[in-house]
Design a protein around this motif. Structure first.
Motif, PDB file in Angstrom:
ATOM      1  N   GLY A  86      30.064  -2.950 -11.512  1.00 23.59           N
ATOM      2  CA  GLY A  86      29.065  -4.010 -10.928  1.00 23.59           C
ATOM      3  C   GLY A  86      27.941  -3.911 -12.160  1.00 23.59           C
ATOM      4  O   GLY A  86      27.338  -4.816 -12.459  1.00 23.59           O
ATOM      5  N   GLU A  87      27.350  -2.808 -12.395  1.00 20.48           N
ATOM      6  CA  GLU A  87      26.341  -2.905 -13.488  1.00 20.48           C
ATOM      7  C   GLU A  87      26.756  -3.449 -14.855  1.00 20.48           C
ATOM      8  O   GLU A  87      25.875  -4.150 -15.098  1.00 20.48           O
ATOM      9  CB  GLU A  87      26.158  -1.145 -13.608  1.00 20.48           C
ATOM     10  CG  GLU A  87      24.857  -1.113 -14.776  1.00 20.48           C
ATOM     11  CD  GLU A  87      24.660   0.476 -15.124  1.00 20.48           C
ATOM     12  OE1 GLU A  87      23.352   0.883 -14.810  1.00 20.48           O
ATOM     13  OE2 GLU A  87      25.342   0.772 -15.354  1.00 20.48           O
ATOM     14  N   GLU A  89      29.060  -5.811 -15.494  1.00 18.50           N
ATOM     15  CA  GLU A  89      29.063  -7.215 -15.171  1.00 18.50           C
ATOM     16  C   GLU A  89      27.841  -7.816 -14.819  1.00 18.50           C
ATOM     17  O   GLU A  89      27.634  -9.105 -15.204  1.00 18.50           O
ATOM     18  CB  GLU A  89      29.974  -7.546 -13.789  1.00 18.50           C
ATOM     19  CG  GLU A  89      31.655  -7.132 -13.959  1.00 18.50           C
ATOM     20  CD  GLU A  89      32.470  -7.289 -13.057  1.00 18.50           C
ATOM     21  OE1 GLU A  89      32.230  -7.781 -11.933  1.00 18.50           O
ATOM     22  OE2 GLU A  89      33.690  -6.828 -13.313  1.00 18.50           O
ATOM     23  N   GLU A  90      27.023  -7.165 -14.292  1.00 20.15           N
ATOM     24  CA  GLU A  90      25.484  -7.740 -14.061  1.00 20.15           C
ATOM     25  C   GLU A  90      24.846  -7.834 -15.514  1.00 20.15           C
ATOM     26  O   GLU A  90      24.241  -8.949 -15.724  1.00 20.15           O
ATOM     27  CB  GLU A  90      24.723  -6.743 -12.971  1.00 20.15           C
ATOM     28  CG  GLU A  90      23.356  -7.289 -12.882  1.00 20.15           C
ATOM     29  CD  GLU A  90      22.562  -6.375 -11.949  1.00 20.15           C
ATOM     30  OE1 GLU A  90      21.360  -6.821 -11.630  1.00 20.15           O
ATOM     31  OE2 GLU A  90      22.914  -5.149 -11.928  1.00 20.15           O
ATOM     32  N   HIS A  93      26.404 -10.774 -16.971  1.00 17.70           N
ATOM     33  CA  HIS A  93      25.904 -12.100 -16.455  1.00 17.70           C
ATOM     34  C   HIS A  93      24.429 -12.598 -16.899  1.00 17.70           C
ATOM     35  O   HIS A  93      24.322 -13.712 -17.312  1.00 17.70           O
ATOM     36  CB  HIS A  93      25.831 -11.756 -14.858  1.00 17.70           C
ATOM     37  CG  HIS A  93      25.054 -13.033 -14.216  1.00 17.70           C
ATOM     38  ND1 HIS A  93      25.698 -14.277 -14.108  1.00 17.70           N
ATOM     39  CD2 HIS A  93      23.846 -12.771 -13.780  1.00 17.70           C
ATOM     40  CE1 HIS A  93      24.729 -15.113 -13.480  1.00 17.70           C
ATOM     41  NE2 HIS A  93      23.730 -14.291 -13.134  1.00 17.70           N
ATOM     42  N   HIS A  94      23.546 -11.422 -17.112  1.00 19.98           N
ATOM     43  CA  HIS A  94      22.238 -11.592 -17.666  1.00 19.98           C
ATOM     44  C   HIS A  94      22.238 -12.220 -19.164  1.00 19.98           C
ATOM     45  O   HIS A  94      21.396 -12.932 -19.413  1.00 19.98           O
ATOM     46  CB  HIS A  94      21.296 -10.755 -17.347  1.00 19.98           C
ATOM     47  CG  HIS A  94      20.773 -10.199 -16.099  1.00 19.98           C
ATOM     48  ND1 HIS A  94      20.253 -11.365 -15.192  1.00 19.98           N
ATOM     49  CD2 HIS A  94      21.186  -9.224 -15.259  1.00 19.98           C
ATOM     50  CE1 HIS A  94      20.192 -10.745 -13.951  1.00 19.98           C
ATOM     51  NE2 HIS A  94      20.433  -9.350 -13.979  1.00 19.98           N
ATOM     52  N   GLN A  97      23.122 -15.785 -19.245  1.00 23.20           N
ATOM     53  CA  GLN A  97      22.216 -16.734 -18.635  1.00 23.20           C
ATOM     54  C   GLN A  97      21.135 -17.138 -19.721  1.00 23.20           C
ATOM     55  O   GLN A  97      20.549 -17.986 -19.397  1.00 23.20           O
ATOM     56  CB  GLN A  97      21.391 -16.007 -17.425  1.00 23.20           C
ATOM     57  CG  GLN A  97      22.264 -15.994 -16.060  1.00 23.20           C
ATOM     58  CD  GLN A  97      22.674 -17.237 -15.729  1.00 23.20           C
ATOM     59  OE1 GLN A  97      22.089 -18.058 -15.400  1.00 23.20           O
ATOM     60  NE2 GLN A  97      24.142 -17.315 -15.870  1.00 23.20           N
TER      61      GLN A  97
END
Length: 205
Positions: A86-87, A89-90, A93-94, A97
């Motif tokens: 999760g960390e 993939e976050e 994602h950032h 962006q």
């Protein structure tokens, strides 16, 4: 849009992400900085083949539209794969962006490359089998110590199944080399230690 340009920027960001994890998180039985993210392979070029890799990687006149990066992700024994994934993939994602094109075409993350995944193994030093091994080794005149190990071991699969596991073996050197060896005296001592601990564990008098 050049995939190699994007990959180069991603690797710089990845290095900082890795460094922050190594600086801010440690395990009491492991040396600082072992929780690394190693870039082991990168292939870039044009066209996506059925194997998920670029079709053309030898023509500098073609703008590459595919970049594939393979990572070896080492995390701490007291962390779960769900948290780590999760960390990460976050983080990806950032990163996406921050780029207009990547917002619409985000980086794809695939886990367990080649089916490889080793669960975290974090057996307590107070576990009965660990205490038995320590006690029995001391009785045989040894000076045992408990420490962590930075390696891939089958015990991780037992840990993943909820079975308390420890790593205990003879000393030697030349690991994974042509001159790998084990010390015979240490092998004998280890055999006696394991035999005595098996008796303890099974409750045999």
């Amino acid at each position: 849009v050049n995939a190699i340009d994007i990959a180069a920027r991603f690797l710089i960001a990845l290095k900082e992400f890795e460094s922050s994890r190594c600086r801010n998180r440690q395990h009491p039985l492991l040396p600082p900085g072992m929780n690394t993210i190693n870039v082991g392979a990168m292939r870039a070029g044009a066209g996506l083949g059925p194997d998920g890799l670029p079709l053309i990687m030898t023509n500098p006149a073609i703008i590459p539209d595919v970049a594939v990066i393979d990572l070896d992700y080492k995390f701490l024994p007291n962390q779960t794969k769900e948290f780590i994934r999760g960390e990460f993939e976050e983080f990806v994602h950032h990163f996406c962006q921050q780029d207009l094109w990547l917002r619409e075409n985000p980086i794809k993350v695939e886990w367990e490359l080649g089916g490889l995944h080793f669960p975290p193994m974090d057996t307590s030093p107070e576990h009965p089998i660990a205490q038995s091994l320590m006690s029995r080794r001391a009785q045989l005149g040894g000076k045992p110590k408990i420490s962590g190990m930075i390696a891939v071991v089958d015990g991780a699969h037992y840990a993943g199944a909820g079975v308390g596991s420890v790593i205990c073996g003879a000393t030697g050197d030349g690991f994974h080399g042509v001159d790998e060896y084990v010390d015979i005296a240490s092998l004998e001592e280890t055999t006696k230690t394991l035999a005595a601990s098996i008796i303890d564990w099974c409750g045999v008098k």
